[in-house]
Design a protein around this motif. Structure first.
Motif, PDB file in Angstrom:
ATOM      1  N   SER B 261       0.809  -1.168   0.275  1.00  0.00           N
ATOM      2  CA  SER B 261      -0.154   0.175  -0.073  1.00  0.00           C
ATOM      3  C   SER B 261       0.746   0.968   0.083  1.00  0.00           C
ATOM      4  O   SER B 261       1.922   1.088   0.490  1.00  0.00           O
ATOM      5  CB  SER B 261      -1.062  -0.025   1.085  1.00  0.00           C
ATOM      6  OG  SER B 261      -0.170   0.083   2.423  1.00  0.00           O
ATOM      7  N   TRP B 262       0.378   2.297  -0.418  1.00  0.00           N
ATOM      8  CA  TRP B 262       1.251   3.638  -0.802  1.00  0.00           C
ATOM      9  C   TRP B 262       0.440   4.971  -0.892  1.00  0.00           C
ATOM     10  O   TRP B 262      -0.697   4.686  -1.332  1.00  0.00           O
ATOM     11  CB  TRP B 262       2.234   3.333  -1.935  1.00  0.00           C
ATOM     12  CG  TRP B 262       1.533   2.224  -3.032  1.00  0.00           C
ATOM     13  CD1 TRP B 262       1.817   0.898  -3.105  1.00  0.00           C
ATOM     14  CD2 TRP B 262       0.844   2.745  -4.071  1.00  0.00           C
ATOM     15  NE1 TRP B 262       1.253   0.522  -4.069  1.00  0.00           N
ATOM     16  CE2 TRP B 262       0.551   1.573  -4.943  1.00  0.00           C
ATOM     17  CE3 TRP B 262       0.294   3.805  -4.707  1.00  0.00           C
ATOM     18  CZ2 TRP B 262      -0.099   1.568  -5.944  1.00  0.00           C
ATOM     19  CZ3 TRP B 262      -0.418   3.836  -5.818  1.00  0.00           C
ATOM     20  CH2 TRP B 262      -0.590   2.455  -6.500  1.00  0.00           C
ATOM     21  N   ALA B 263       0.739   5.891  -0.551  1.00  0.00           N
ATOM     22  CA  ALA B 263      -0.006   7.104  -0.448  1.00  0.00           C
ATOM     23  C   ALA B 263       0.839   8.316  -0.560  1.00  0.00           C
ATOM     24  O   ALA B 263       1.947   8.396   0.089  1.00  0.00           O
ATOM     25  CB  ALA B 263      -0.690   7.183   0.817  1.00  0.00           C
ATOM     26  N   VAL B 264       0.369   9.215  -1.016  1.00  0.00           N
ATOM     27  CA  VAL B 264       0.719  10.755  -0.965  1.00  0.00           C
ATOM     28  C   VAL B 264      -0.602  11.531  -0.577  1.00  0.00           C
ATOM     29  O   VAL B 264      -1.632  10.988  -0.987  1.00  0.00           O
ATOM     30  CB  VAL B 264       1.570  11.253  -2.170  1.00  0.00           C
ATOM     31  CG1 VAL B 264       2.677  10.804  -2.405  1.00  0.00           C
ATOM     32  CG2 VAL B 264       0.751  11.219  -3.439  1.00  0.00           C
ATOM     33  N   THR B 265      -0.352  12.266  -0.092  1.00  0.00           N
ATOM     34  CA  THR B 265      -1.385  13.369   0.374  1.00  0.00           C
ATOM     35  C   THR B 265      -1.285  14.735   0.525  1.00  0.00           C
ATOM     36  O   THR B 265      -0.422  15.330  -0.347  1.00  0.00           O
ATOM     37  CB  THR B 265      -1.719  13.058   2.051  1.00  0.00           C
ATOM     38  OG1 THR B 265      -0.496  14.130   2.867  1.00  0.00           O
ATOM     39  CG2 THR B 265      -1.237  11.828   2.606  1.00  0.00           C
ATOM     40  N   THR B 266      -2.488  15.664   0.685  1.00  0.00           N
ATOM     41  CA  THR B 266      -2.488  16.887   0.578  1.00  0.00           C
ATOM     42  C   THR B 266      -1.196  17.754   1.314  1.00  0.00           C
ATOM     43  O   THR B 266      -1.147  18.968   0.942  1.00  0.00           O
ATOM     44  CB  THR B 266      -3.650  17.579   1.014  1.00  0.00           C
ATOM     45  OG1 THR B 266      -4.274  16.664   2.199  1.00  0.00           O
ATOM     46  CG2 THR B 266      -4.730  17.554  -0.063  1.00  0.00           C
ATOM     47  N   ARG B 267      -0.558  16.899   2.333  1.00  0.00           N
ATOM     48  CA  ARG B 267       0.474  17.592   2.798  1.00  0.00           C
ATOM     49  C   ARG B 267       1.672  18.048   1.736  1.00  0.00           C
ATOM     50  O   ARG B 267       2.138  18.973   2.399  1.00  0.00           O
ATOM     51  CB  ARG B 267       1.143  16.355   3.462  1.00  0.00           C
ATOM     52  CG  ARG B 267       2.886  16.643   4.082  1.00  0.00           C
ATOM     53  CD  ARG B 267       3.337  15.297   4.831  1.00  0.00           C
ATOM     54  NE  ARG B 267       2.926  15.339   6.256  1.00  0.00           N
ATOM     55  CZ  ARG B 267       3.479  14.928   7.236  1.00  0.00           C
ATOM     56  NH1 ARG B 267       4.442  14.210   6.903  1.00  0.00           N
ATOM     57  NH2 ARG B 267       3.063  15.232   8.451  1.00  0.00           N
ATOM     58  N   LEU B 268       1.660  17.500   0.504  1.00  0.00           N
ATOM     59  CA  LEU B 268       2.626  18.032  -0.358  1.00  0.00           C
ATOM     60  C   LEU B 268       2.511  19.333  -0.557  1.00  0.00           C
ATOM     61  O   LEU B 268       3.501  19.848  -1.021  1.00  0.00           O
ATOM     62  CB  LEU B 268       2.323  17.158  -1.659  1.00  0.00           C
ATOM     63  CG  LEU B 268       2.889  15.624  -1.609  1.00  0.00           C
ATOM     64  CD1 LEU B 268       2.523  14.926  -3.072  1.00  0.00           C
ATOM     65  CD2 LEU B 268       4.190  15.317  -1.381  1.00  0.00           C
ATOM     66  N   ILE B 269       1.128  19.912  -0.438  1.00  0.00           N
ATOM     67  CA  ILE B 269       0.945  21.325  -0.654  1.00  0.00           C
ATOM     68  C   ILE B 269       1.912  21.989   0.368  1.00  0.00           C
ATOM     69  O   ILE B 269       2.424  23.044   0.159  1.00  0.00           O
ATOM     70  CB  ILE B 269      -0.494  21.617  -0.827  1.00  0.00           C
ATOM     71  CG1 ILE B 269      -1.170  20.962  -1.732  1.00  0.00           C
ATOM     72  CG2 ILE B 269      -0.716  23.142  -0.875  1.00  0.00           C
ATOM     73  CD1 ILE B 269      -2.647  20.904  -2.052  1.00  0.00           C
ATOM     74  N   GLY B 270       1.937  21.596   1.729  1.00  0.00           N
ATOM     75  CA  GLY B 270       2.713  22.256   2.747  1.00  0.00           C
ATOM     76  C   GLY B 270       3.993  22.089   2.331  1.00  0.00           C
ATOM     77  O   GLY B 270       4.886  23.183   2.943  1.00  0.00           O
TER      78      GLY B 270
END
Lengths: 482, 482
Positions: B261-270
């Motif tokens: 499983s793997w993910a990227v999130t809206t954290r990238l905007i930060g």
């Protein structure tokens, strides 16, 4: 009584016990039942249809000046109560979070059933002047409404939708926006989904909890029942007032903004199934089909296989270059006949069959899903002919559904006519109605509702109210519905 | 103690009390604080960045054979408990629905903090044979983790992400998948967001609850702290086993699938804000900027205005035709200087200023957001030059961040060096470590963690463990983090 939320293997309905629609949705790979009662899993094939829906709607919303944003899924319970009709409409359907991080919360949070209340709380910060208007926002999101009887796509506890929320400096502008969006939806549903609709406004008792006017589109399913395809609400100043949103207008006066909200949901996928499907399975309108053409290679030995597969790869490349969404079914574990059935079940509009003789003759056999007709087409014309066939299928599906709608829309001159009609003949009934809620309850006793009060002269009464005999205010469409 | 969930006006932090990052995120229009504690509103401008992130990632996932699906937001509480490490990791962070439709539920539902458990419950139905594998699914969704200290984008109670969930017929294939996705993420973060990362695996104590191996990418913010940019987990057979998923392999044996499983999130905007921003505001890397070039027309009277606006409309059309995302700021309520500041605050990479003299001379003045330099460019060359400048800005932002990362990555030969370094010098520290958890706790006492164990020879130890002096197993990166 406490409510069961988890579907156990014992409690789960067996496939046989479900009705044909429910079975088809699962067998065609659109969705599956989840272990949480009332929540479905949208599978790859169904989600691909949703992505095509999203692409079209999102593109048109942006082209008309709307922008996407995202608001929290949780709403303080007290917010829901601020708009009087809104709380009455949504309170029975709420999922409530009472604990977070191991602690009990001081105020429960509801999982959004719709986002007006939290959005208007933000609009109070963002809207100060007429210069901040119009504010044209949309969000793509999941929402939750606690439903007792659920069916995949048609009515699920959680569903996906877009919800638009706009604020304006005048009543006229807000109404124009609500109508603009209704027209956009109709263009999509009729043009892309090939589903004709009857549009107009809802009766007072059927409108959205908190709206001044709810505009609606109603489609007829093959069992003659109505399905509400989407709604666009003129909210007047109700939410602006309830959430204390004020703007300084050009005339120097402080006013509450006029606003709208509007949505279409994953229910549209259910409508496609119910309107276009047949005994063999789905029929997807080409413009919304994730796979528009499937190529089935046919061979008996390795030598044939090599020749057919090379030929078929070339065809697929040409079709893809021509803008057609194409897939090759190159499985060697099942026979061509099995593949035919499976792709018919999944509703792929066009099937191309290619065997050794087709390779020799430089052609392919094109089979239409809607009519079942087959034709041989020279390879040099295949891209153009496939495009033309897809367009024909699109038009044919719409024409067929429109004919069905017309043939099953009747007049009812009396309550007795209506009651008998609803029992004996499926379909929509045009009736004269005084718009009184007492008479509306007479329709409810026939398990029917006023689906839509059509626009313009289509709703001009041509006789007295069929219930009370007093002068009618409108000629409306009454039907049973999903 | 009961927990407050609703932010009252009194409890809400004033803008002045927030730190520069929090203020910038709000002032630049990326996000706003919502009335629900810990939940942000993603505003139009921030959501447009997220859409660009989605487009790239979604395109690459589809190109590598992954398909989107959608699983329910609610998970029965008992499911979370089925994988032992998983429940330990997530139990403290759960939001729990105890009531629905006015009734108390027999079993509470949690709002998904991540979806492995409900997905593996479905995979049990869908996976029977090696022919069903690999199963490569992804979903775009919101998730909720009950966090005490939240900051917009970096750590919010609800956030948006994509979560991939794949199942494979062998351990090697699952590991290759987890690495493939890590590489895809790195290409995106370095190439599109212009943020260099250090990649490798997490330590045992830092890995995902339920994973065999967690691969990670760590970036350095301008304060020297690390931010985890995304993770890709090799889950081994843990979830397959816990959820009783079995497949019949080619060799005739029944096995649990290996999964990832793997993910990227809206954290990238930060991360974009923290890595590229400066005293004037955001600096958006051109490839991820919703507006790549803003045109500010400058005029003093109506005659000039007419000439400038006609000229500017032509430029904007040319740039748009050239594939550049362009906007004209034609407001007549604020002066050009105000507009310059606002677009600098919002980080638009390129500003084009056009006044009456530029119209006469057939040119425009191009101002770079990253360096502040200005140049006059003939109109005939404007599209090509703007494209070249945007590319230069993209490269320059990456080069600047890479230099910063190198300059602030130090060696620490002893625990004392590390402790002093962390206090006096910001940045990452490379240290030799025995991989013992006791020694790892010594890092924690310095408020730092093992961020990443790099791949290959980069992690070969060149001395003993800096804590216990025993032979080191790896040379790792230790830092303070968000």
């Amino acid at each position: 009584m406490a409510e069961d939320v988890v579907t156990t293997p014992e409690a789960e309905e067996t496939e046989e016990s479900r009705d044909p629609y429910d079975r088809l949705v699962v067998r065609a790979g659109l969705a599956d039942y989840s272990p949480v009662r009332g929540c479905m899993v949208i599978r790859e094939y169904g989600y691909a249809v949703w992505e095509l829906i999203q692409n079209w709607i999102d593109g048109e919303l942006k082209a008309t000046g709307h922008k996407n944003a995202y608001f929290p899924i949780f709403i303080p319970l007290s917010f829901i109560a601020k708009e009087a009709e809104h709380v009455e409409g949504f309170a029975p359907q709420l999922a409530v979070v009472t604990h977070g991080g191991g602690e009990e919360l001081t105020e429960p949070l509801v999982v959004r059933p719709t986002s007006e209340t939290i959005i208007y709380d933000m609009y109070r910060k963002w809207i100060q002047s007429y210069r901040d208007l119009p504010l044209l926002l949309n969000q793509w999101a999941n929402v939750v409404r606690w439903e007792i009887r659920t069916r995949p796509f048609l009515r699920t506890m959680e569903f996906l939708w877009q919800e638009g929320h706009t604020a304006h400096a005048s009543a006229a502008e807000a109404d124009a926006e609500a109508r603009l969006i209704l027209d956009l939806y109709i263009r999509f549903i009729e043009g892309e989904l090939a589903i004709p609709v009857m549009s107009g406004r809802k009766s007072e008792s059927e409108k959205f909890a908190g709206a001044d006017i709810t505009y609606t589109m109603e489609a007829m399913m093959q069992d003659g029942k109505a399905l509400q395809m989407g709604t666009s609400h003129n909210l007047g100043q109700n939410f602006g007032r309830a959430f204390d949103v004020w703007f300084l207008d050009r005339d120097g006066e402080r006013k509450n903004p006029w606003s709208t909200s509007w949505a279409v949901t994953t229910r549209l996928i259910g409508a496609i199934v119910l309107v276009h499907g047949d005994a063999k399975g789905l029929i997807l309108p080409p413009r919304i089909a994730p796979i528009q053409a499937v190529i089935v290679p046919i061979w008996r030995d390795d030598e044939q296989r090599a020749a057919v597969e090379t030929y078929v790869a070339g065809i697929a490349a040409d079709l893809a270059a021509g803008g057609i969404r194409v897939e090759i079914d190159d499985r060697d574990t099942v026979r061509p006949g099995f593949k035919f059935n499976e792709w018919e079940l999944k509703g792929v509009p066009l099937r191309l069959e290619v065997g050794p003789r087709d390779v020799e003759a430089g052609q392919a056999v094109a089979a239409r899903r809607d009519t079942g007709t087959k034709e041989s087409t020279p390879r040099s014309e295949l891209v153009a002919r496939s495009g033309a066939l897809l367009e024909e299928i699109q038009q044919q599906l719409y024409a067929r559904a429109l004919t069905f709608l017309h043939e099953n829309t009747h007049e009812a001159g009396s309550l007795e006519d209506l009651a008998r009609g609803l029992e004996e003949q499926r379909g929509f009934y045009r009736v004269n109605w005084c718009e009184g809620q007492g008479c509306e309850r007479a329709f409810a006793r026939e398990k029917a509702t006023v689906r839509v009060i059509p626009f313009g002269e289509e709703s001009e009464p041509n006789g007295p109210c069929i219930v009370c005999g007093e002068p009618a205010r409108a000629r409306v469409v009454v039907a049973r519905s999903y």
